[in-house]
Write an enzyme that holds these catalytic residues in place. Structure first.
Site, PDB file in Angstrom:
ATOM      1  NE  ARG A  57      32.634  23.347  23.816  1.00 38.38           N
ATOM      2  CZ  ARG A  57      32.446  22.332  23.259  1.00 38.38           C
ATOM      3  NH1 ARG A  57      33.551  21.322  23.399  1.00 38.38           N
ATOM      4  NH2 ARG A  57      31.363  21.964  22.667  1.00 38.38           N
ATOM      5  CE  LYS A 207      41.294  39.937  40.158  1.00 42.65           C
ATOM      6  NZ  LYS A 207      41.704  38.800  40.957  1.00 42.65           N
TER       7      LYS A 207
HETATM    8  C1  LIG Z   1      40.509  37.740  41.558  1.00 38.94           C
HETATM    9  C2  LIG Z   1      41.500  36.615  41.972  1.00 38.94           C
HETATM   10  C3  LIG Z   1      41.113  35.553  41.429  1.00 38.94           C
HETATM   11  C4  LIG Z   1      39.573  35.157  40.659  1.00 38.94           C
HETATM   12  O1  LIG Z   1      39.669  35.685  39.455  1.00 38.94           O
HETATM   13  P1  LIG Z   1      38.680  36.246  38.583  1.00 38.94           P
HETATM   14  O2  LIG Z   1      39.087  36.474  37.293  1.00 38.94           O
HETATM   15  O3  LIG Z   1      37.967  37.313  39.094  1.00 38.94           O
HETATM   16  O4  LIG Z   1      37.815  35.112  38.500  1.00 38.94           O
HETATM   17  C5  LIG Z   1      41.718  34.303  41.868  1.00 38.94           C
HETATM   18  N1  LIG Z   1      42.812  34.361  42.876  1.00 38.94           N
HETATM   19  C6  LIG Z   1      43.138  35.733  43.126  1.00 38.94           C
HETATM   20  C7  LIG Z   1      44.287  35.712  44.128  1.00 38.94           C
HETATM   21  C8  LIG Z   1      42.478  37.023  42.703  1.00 38.94           C
HETATM   22  O5  LIG Z   1      42.846  37.944  43.094  1.00 38.94           O
END
Ligand SMILES: *Cc1c(COP(=O)(O)O)cnc(C)c1O
Length: 393
Positions: A57, A207
């Protein structure tokens, strides 16, 4: 980083960051270390850390490869990996706030950020005020004696307001306030908040870093005491990322610059075309001259990405359903940043508190993937036609 590397372009560095041919025994990529237990051959090594690692971890060569890569790209002292973008947000806020503190959060923040502030943070006795995203230096008026953190997100990932980060940062610095930015939209290739003095730059690596919609990760890059504080809190909370997801994020970085260039080009082409469509009230894309924050965007950002929003003229819910349900290439989905195009109807008016959403018609957030633009345009063109009443209505 050596002097030669410092002079190299980001595109070049993306190919090389986080790699060490000697450690990976000649293989191009760092190996994937999965594991909980690290073995210590002697009593002495148990306290000294035999191979430099203690427990799965805490650290591993796989985590370090991505952490080092992001330290370089963000200009950070440390990067902390978390299992998702949202956990990067919640971990950073928990690390930098304590009971009795006040936090200023942009009204354009990712909605789950608000849910965390209005729920668990409130429960801990931490107060949140939401501010107008375009507030700039006026944020000074909202500062209370117990304001400890200003949270930014620019552009807002649905509504696309661009924040005056340098102006907000200057006020924060004068008042000894720590700043955090959700930099997911831009990636460190298009915006480098730490260079402007922001303390913490975090990402949903889910993303664009991963880029293929097949894994989730969050990253928190920071300097100095903020970095140490977040690292300690993440460890105390038991927060860590999955090794496979970490490796997928590192792999994604290798192609990030070429993917982003294509996302940018295709999205701009479609955004410009959508501006000419009769059914469209407004296109919210900060790289378009028509965007209210275009000048700020030009000043601070290197480029745009595949994400933008469109507000339609007022149409019924049935008409909207006809439009989106019939799209062949744009599926609906909450995420973005992958190779595939997505559309997401949204309405910020029920939860915004510092600003009023000025539009009547339905809003759609688009993520433009790597399909051919002419195919995407044809799909949307047919979709916009379906908004109009048919003989069956
Ligand atoms: C998707 C997103 C998040 C959260 O990310 P996850 O990996 O889905 O938890 C946070 N901030 C923005 C701007 C996002 O588009």
């Amino acid at each position: 980083m050596d002097e030669t590397s410092k002079k190299q372009a980001t595109e070049t560095r993306l190919v090389h960051v986080g790699r060490n041919t000697k450690d990976s025994k000649g293989f191009v990529n760092p190996p994937l270390y999965r594991g909980s237990t690290i073995l210590f051959p002697t009593l002495a090594s148990l306290s000294e850390g035999g191979f430099g690692y203690w427990y799965g971890r805490k650290a591993s060569p796989t985590y370090e490869a991505l952490e080092n890569a992001l330290n370089e790209l963000e200009g950070a002292d440390e990067t902390i990996l978390t299992p998702s973008g949202l956990s990067a947000i919640t971990t950073a806020l928990l690390a930098l706030l304590k009971t009795g503190d006040h936090v200023l959060v942009t009204d354009s923040a990712y909605q789950p950020t608000r849910t965390f502030c209005d729920g668990p943070l409130k429960g801990l006795g931490i107060e949140t005020s939401y501010y107008k995203p375009r507030i700039g230096a006026e944020i000074e008026k909202l500062i209370k004696p117990n304001t400890k953190v200003i949270f930014m997100e620019s552009p807002g990932s649905q509504t696309m307001e661009v924040q005056d980060v340098p102006a907000i940062q200057a006020v924060a610095k004068q008042n000894n306030i720590t700043t955090i930015i959700d930099n997911t939209y831009a990636t460190p290739l298009n915006f480098k908040p730490l260079d402007l003095g922001v303390d913490v730059s975090l990402h949903s690596g889910t993303k664009y870093f991963i880029g293929h919609a097949d894994a989730m990760i969050g990253t928190i890059s920071a300097k100095g005491s903020a970095a140490k504080c977040v690292r300690q809190t993440a460890y105390a909370l038991g927060i860590c990322a999955g090794p496979e997801d970490t490796q997928l994020a590192l792999r994604g970085l290798r192609t990030l610059s070429i993917r982003l260039k294509q996302h940018q080009q295709s999205a701009l082409e479609l955004a410009k075309w959508l501006q000419t469509c009769d059914e469209v009230e407004a296109v919210l894309h900060p790289a378009l001259a028509s965007h209210p924050d275009h000048d700020l965007f030009q000043r601070d950002f290197i480029g745009s990405t595949g994400l933008f929003s469109v507000v339609l003229k007022p149409f019924s819910k049935q008409a909207l359903a006809r439009m989106v349900d019939g799209l062949k290439l744009f599926a609906m989905g909450w995420s973005w940043g992958g190779f595939e195009s997505l559309v997401l109807p949204f309405d910020p008016s029920p939860y915004r508190t510092a600003t009023t959403w000025p539009y009547q018609g339905p809003a759609l957030r688009f993520h433009i993937g790597h399909e051919q633009v002419s195919d995407l345009k044809a799909d949307l063109e047919a979709g916009l036609k379906r908004l109009h009443k048919t003989a069956n209505d």
